[in-house]
Design an enzyme around this catalytic site. Structure first.
Site, PDB file in Angstrom:
ATOM      1  N   LYS A 131       0.845  -1.196   0.000  1.00  0.00           N
ATOM      2  CA  LYS A 131       0.000   0.000   0.000  1.00  0.00           C
ATOM      3  C   LYS A 131       0.884   1.251   0.000  1.00  0.00           C
ATOM      4  O   LYS A 131       1.838   1.353   0.761  1.00  0.00           O
ATOM      5  CB  LYS A 131      -0.909   0.013   1.220  1.00  0.00           C
ATOM      6  CG  LYS A 131      -2.053   1.031   1.141  1.00  0.00           C
ATOM      7  CD  LYS A 131      -3.013   0.812   2.315  1.00  0.00           C
ATOM      8  CE  LYS A 131      -4.281   1.623   2.137  1.00  0.00           C
ATOM      9  NZ  LYS A 131      -4.041   3.063   2.205  1.00  0.00           N
ATOM     10  N   GLU A 139      -1.409  14.863   1.876  1.00  0.00           N
ATOM     11  CA  GLU A 139      -1.957  14.775   3.232  1.00  0.00           C
ATOM     12  C   GLU A 139      -1.222  15.728   4.170  1.00  0.00           C
ATOM     13  O   GLU A 139      -1.834  16.408   4.997  1.00  0.00           O
ATOM     14  CB  GLU A 139      -1.848  13.336   3.741  1.00  0.00           C
ATOM     15  CG  GLU A 139      -2.819  12.386   3.067  1.00  0.00           C
ATOM     16  CD  GLU A 139      -2.610  10.934   3.458  1.00  0.00           C
ATOM     17  OE1 GLU A 139      -3.432  10.089   3.062  1.00  0.00           O
ATOM     18  OE2 GLU A 139      -1.603  10.629   4.150  1.00  0.00           O
TER      19      GLU A 139
END
Length: 462
Positions: free
Chosen positions: A320, A327
């Site tokens: 992932k 962010e």
């Protein structure tokens, strides 16, 4: 503490112990003892501004014949050492201190007095010499403006220029990539990726324009107003000379404020500057969140682009990769908006002749400038410059977008167009194929009217 050596210092309130190796004196020590609040000292940029203001004040006092030249030189040498970061550990006072910042001003006076005395070999007094023609009430507002003005000009504006250039280059690189536009997070008429990025570039450029306009007010300094704005105990030309010296030293066009009473009693220019930083934060947040959406997936999201893979994204899910830079930027923007709220509340605390929340204004304003400058560079270099385009995903969605039928409205009308769009969506087929069956338009006409690249240029297609 019991193992530490102390010396005795005296001020108008009496004696107290000060660490033997400290360059500060009694008033600084009282503030250290009084405000064990956050553990956050005043920012480096603010300490640098204190050094610059004291350097300029000594020079102005010497030019006006108020301060002996050898004492002025000793103070200036000490002040520049402080401005350049040589003694940051000697400025321990908490941000949440006296609202005028008197503690920080006296901290600077005491440290520079100590350094100047050692350099000169004769006493240099913190109040009579280092603080000559000054009050905390004009020094601290001046330092707010100087530190913010220098930080904006030297760091934030160059960072925005860099981000703008990276966006311009990426927009040019992707000017022929046609994709589905989105409004309300729903499919809309096509745009090019270059057009989308150019919109972001325009936001950044306008943020820089706003900051440059705000600088016209921020460069006005309160120095010379002393205690209440009337200039008591200062030469009438002192404040203007300080501003000239600071402008020459920093390259920022500082001038004395047109109203010294406003300069002491309000922080309107700082509030305005913070408001412009909030606008920039809102813009960067929009860009960061667009990037996150466009990068989402890789299989179950939009997946139009792939951001550079910078680090593993999960401690439990192997493989992932997350959009960590957008962010981070979004969190910076949230912090800046919060800082702006604090500054707005602080700006309201101009009671009569003095604002009494100056340290928190300085802290939050400088933090916002620093965060936005660093975030802009990271966003440019670690996200935008290196993302790749997933052309297959873009095209797969583009040609099945039922909203393309909008281009047929002038020819077949809105109602017929709506019927074609609904049928195309329900059947999962390209609009062109369904329109071929439901209208009298020829293949050549449909090819021309529904060319996504042509549709990005707007206008009515006949």
């Amino acid at each position: 503490m019991s193992d530490k050596a102390f010396r005795i210092e005296t001020d108008s309130m009496g004696e107290l112990q000060v660490p033997e190796d400290a360059l500060w004196g009694a008033q600084t020590q009282r503030a250290v003892d009084n405000f064990p609040i956050s553990g956050m000292p005043m920012p480096r940029q603010f300490i640098a501004a204190l050094g610059l203001v004291k350097w300029a004040a000594a020079g102005a006092n010497a030019e006006l014949g108020l301060l002996k030249n050898d004492i002025a030189v000793a103070i200036q040498q000490a002040a520049l050492a402080v401005a350049e970061g040589g003694h940051d550990e000697q400025f321990p006072i908490d941000v949440f201190q006296t609202g005028s910042g008197t503690s920080s001003n006296m901290n600077a006076n005491e440290v520079m007095s100590h350094l100047a005395t050692a350099g000169l070999g004769a006493e240099v007094h913190p109040n009579d010499h280092v603080n000559m023609s000054q009050s905390s009430n004009d020094v601290i507002p001046t330092c707010v403006h100087v530190s913010a003005g220098v930080s904006i000009q030297s760091k934030l504006l160059p960072a925005l220029e860099h981000l703008s250039k990276v966006l311009e280059a990426k927009a040019d690189e992707t000017r022929d990539v046609v994709k589905t536009g989105r409004t309300h997070l729903m499919d809309a008429m096509p745009v090019t990726l270059g057009q989308e990025l150019d919109g972001w570039r325009s936001q950044v450029d306008h943020a820089a324009e706003r900051l440059n306009d705000t600088m016209k007010r921020l460069v006005q300094l309160a120095q010379g107003g002393t205690a209440v704005g009337s200039g008591i105990n200062a030469h009438p030309r002192f404040g203007a000379k300080v501003a000239v010296l600071l402008a020459e030293k920093t390259g920022v066009p500082f001038v004395q404020a047109t109203s010294l009473f406003e300069g002491l009693s309000s922080q309107d220019a700082a509030v305005e500057t913070s408001g412009q930083l909030r606008v920039l934060a809102v813009s960067l947040s929009k860009i960061a969140n667009d990037l996150r959406w466009m990068n989402s997936g890789p299989l179950a999201g939009i997946g139009e682009i792939e951001l550079p893979a910078l680090q593993p994204g999960s401690s439990i899910m192997p493989g992932k990769v997350n959009p960590v830079i957008p962010e981070s930027v979004a969190m910076v923007c949230a912090q800046v908006v919060g800082n702006d709220a604090s500054i707005a509340m602080a700006g309201q605390s101009g009671n009569f002749q003095l604002n009494v929340m100056l340290p928190v204004v300085a802290y939050n304003l400088l933090q916002s400038i620093e965060l936005l400058a660093n975030a802009s560079v990271c966003l440019a270099d670690k996200a935008i410059a290196g993302f790749t385009v997933n052309t297959d995903n873009i095209n797969r969605a583009l040609y099945r977008n039922p909203i393309l039928v909008t281009a047929l409205n002038p020819v077949i009308g809105y109602e017929k167009g709506a019927a074609v769009a609904k049928a195309a969506y329900k059947q999962g087929r390209p609009v062109k194929d369904v329109a071929r069956e439901m209208t009298d338009l020829t293949d050549d006409e449909l090819d021309r009217l529904l060319d996504p690249a042509e549709l990005t240029e707007g206008g009515i297609k006949h």
